[in-house]
Design an enzyme around this catalytic site. Structure first.
Site, PDB file in Angstrom:
ATOM      1  CE  LYS A   1      38.289  42.916  45.719  1.00 36.00           C
ATOM      2  NZ  LYS A   1      37.626  44.225  45.709  1.00 36.00           N
TER       3      LYS A   1
ATOM      4  CE  LYS B   1      40.391  50.558  44.963  1.00 36.66           C
ATOM      5  NZ  LYS B   1      39.483  51.247  44.045  1.00 36.66           N
TER       6      LYS B   1
ATOM      7  CE  LYS C   1      36.865  46.636  38.147  1.00 39.13           C
ATOM      8  NZ  LYS C   1      35.489  46.670  37.699  1.00 39.13           N
TER       9      LYS C   1
HETATM   10  P1  AMP Z   1      34.330  47.008  41.354  1.00 43.28           P
HETATM   11  O1  AMP Z   1      34.948  46.171  40.291  1.00 43.28           O
HETATM   12  O2  AMP Z   1      35.250  47.228  42.509  1.00 43.28           O
HETATM   13  O3  AMP Z   1      33.685  48.261  40.850  1.00 43.28           O
HETATM   14  O4  AMP Z   1      33.149  46.140  41.937  1.00 43.28           O
HETATM   15  C1  AMP Z   1      31.869  46.076  41.347  1.00 43.28           C
HETATM   16  C2  AMP Z   1      30.986  45.075  42.058  1.00 43.28           C
HETATM   17  O5  AMP Z   1      31.536  43.755  41.952  1.00 43.28           O
HETATM   18  C3  AMP Z   1      30.833  45.334  43.566  1.00 43.28           C
HETATM   19  O6  AMP Z   1      29.517  45.011  43.969  1.00 43.28           O
HETATM   20  C4  AMP Z   1      31.817  44.387  44.178  1.00 43.28           C
HETATM   21  O7  AMP Z   1      31.490  44.037  45.497  1.00 43.28           O
HETATM   22  C5  AMP Z   1      31.714  43.196  43.236  1.00 43.28           C
HETATM   23  N1  AMP Z   1      32.954  42.416  43.251  1.00 43.28           N
HETATM   24  C6  AMP Z   1      34.178  42.820  42.812  1.00 43.28           C
HETATM   25  N2  AMP Z   1      35.091  41.845  42.983  1.00 43.28           N
HETATM   26  C7  AMP Z   1      34.432  40.796  43.551  1.00 43.28           C
HETATM   27  C8  AMP Z   1      34.818  39.486  43.976  1.00 43.28           C
HETATM   28  N3  AMP Z   1      36.072  39.066  43.853  1.00 43.28           N
HETATM   29  N4  AMP Z   1      33.864  38.683  44.507  1.00 43.28           N
HETATM   30  C9  AMP Z   1      32.574  39.103  44.628  1.00 43.28           C
HETATM   31  N5  AMP Z   1      32.147  40.324  44.249  1.00 43.28           N
HETATM   32  C10 AMP Z   1      33.053  41.162  43.717  1.00 43.28           C
END
Ligand code: AMP
Ligand code: TRP
Length: 350
Positions: free
Chosen positions: A209, A126, A212
């Site tokens: 990956k 990041k 968002k």
């Molecule tokens: P975040 O959007 O970074 O707050 O992620 C929230 C949850 O979603 C966490 O448990 C991440 O590991 C999961 N997550 C986010 N992006 C992915 C992805 N591309 N594949 C699988 N899990 C994801």
């Protein structure tokens, strides 16, 4: 050591309790749904005590427009409920309403070491070349995450693969706290990284990956996308010219094909083997429409329910407030014990 600390030295029986969080830093994606949300619901339905949080304080480690943050937090809460989180059976709230997170986060800032934090790959990704100019909060982010979990003595944390290193750090912080203060106060958490979709990849690049924050909207399926958008994104998803193989080994070195098969398996609730058996030798011209139909069938009801819930933001805020009160009731006594253990005078109480 103070007598207060020795009072909690008897091994604390840690009962099974799940905590997890999602940042309201944008709309949720299919990656969030398959890697996190869908599994949060499964854990709740298994009857384990579950606590789920929209981590708004984590979100502001990078700039968030205040009005959008508020909107995205409500949208995140709507997504949780639409996906099957029942605010009566799970605790659902936003992080900033329970101040124990920030308070314990500070204490953990004083337990975690600079060297540990500098090794976090998410920070390095990041911050990139901009590391002098990112917020101090972005660097301290994993200590706040450890506090989220430890404020409830949670023992299990369902997450996607990308959070593995942060959970190892959470374990290190808990162990160091226990050792430094000579207590057995914090449990050592178990990461739950399970299923076919622990790492959903971008639809434009099977080595990145799905996120968002990706600048390309074509790279991801958003939980707010309508059926046409979902079908179009899957149709245009990057693939290779080969048909699907007849064994899982045949997906090796085919990241885009593997990603679509994993997504299919996770959405259908099948194993990857089963999907390969069903589609062995199929061209993407056949597989993609089947995947699009499945994705629409699974996601459309969630999107519709989210939209319905979003029409009444007051009700969402009420649910978050109630969740926060229940969360606070669990976290506050744990935090008070932390203050005792660390030697803080708490004469204002009672
Ligand atoms: P975040 O959007 O970074 O707050 O992620 C929230 C949850 O979603 C966490 O448990 C991440 O590991 C999961 N997550 C986010 N992006 C992915 C992805 N591309 N594949 C699988 N899990 C994801
Ligand atoms: N760091 C997590 C992510 O970006 C979000 C998060 C914050 C979290 N606190 C947490 C996840 C506690 C699990 C437990 O995905």
């Amino acid at each position: 050591m103070s007598t207060q600390a020795s009072a909690v030295q008897t091994p604390t029986p840690f009962k099974p309790r799940i905590f997890s969080g999602i940042q309201p830093s944008g709309g949720l994606t299919l990656g969030n749904y398959l890697g996190a949300l869908k599994r949060f619901v499964e854990k709740q339905d298994e009857g384990i005590e579950t606590i789920y949080c929209l981590v708004d304080m984590h979100a502001i480690t990078v700039w968030q427009d205040p009005a959008k943050l508020r909107q995205q937090t409500r949208e995140g809460a709507a997504a949780f409920i639409a996906a099957g989180i029942d605010p009566a059976r799970s605790i659902l709230f936003n992080q900033s309403q329970v101040t124990a997170h920030a308070e314990l986060g500070w204490i953990f800032n004083c337990v975690a070491r600079m060297g540990w934090m500098s090794r976090m790959t998410q920070f390095k990704d990041k911050a990139g070349k901009n590391s002098e100019n990112v917020s101090l909060g972005l660097f301290a982010y994993p200590a706040l995450m450890a506090a989220d979990i430890m404020a409830y003595h949670a023992t299990m944390v369902p997450v996607g693969e990308d959070q593995k290193q942060h959970l190892e750090l959470t374990r290190d912080i808990a162990i160091k706290f226990n050792n430094d203060y000579g207590v057995n106060f914090f449990p050592v958490v178990e990461p739950l990284i399970e299923g076919a979709a622990t790492r959903v990849m971008s639809l434009r690049d099977g080595t990145k990956k799905m996120s968002k924050s990706d600048p390309s909207d074509q790279s991801r399926i958003n939980l707010t996308d309508d059926a046409d958008a979902i079908a179009a994104k899957i149709r245009k998803a990057k693939t290779d010219p080969e048909p699907l193989p007849d064994s899982v080994e045949g997906l090796k070195d085919r990241p885009e094909a593997r990603n679509l098969v994993n997504i299919y398996a996770a959405l259908a609730g099948h194993t990857v083997d089963q999907v390969i058996r069903d589609f062995a030798g199929a061209q993407f011209g056949t597989f993609k429409p089947a995947l699009a139909d499945l994705a629409v069938a699974k996601l459309a009801p969630i999107t519709a329910e989210m939209n319905r819930l979003m029409a009444d933001p007051g009700e969402i805020d009420r649910i978050l407030g109630e969740g926060a009160e229940r969360a606070d009731a669990l976290a506050r006594p744990i935090l008070e014990q932390v203050y005792d253990i660390t030697g803080m005078i708490r004469s204002r109480r009672g």
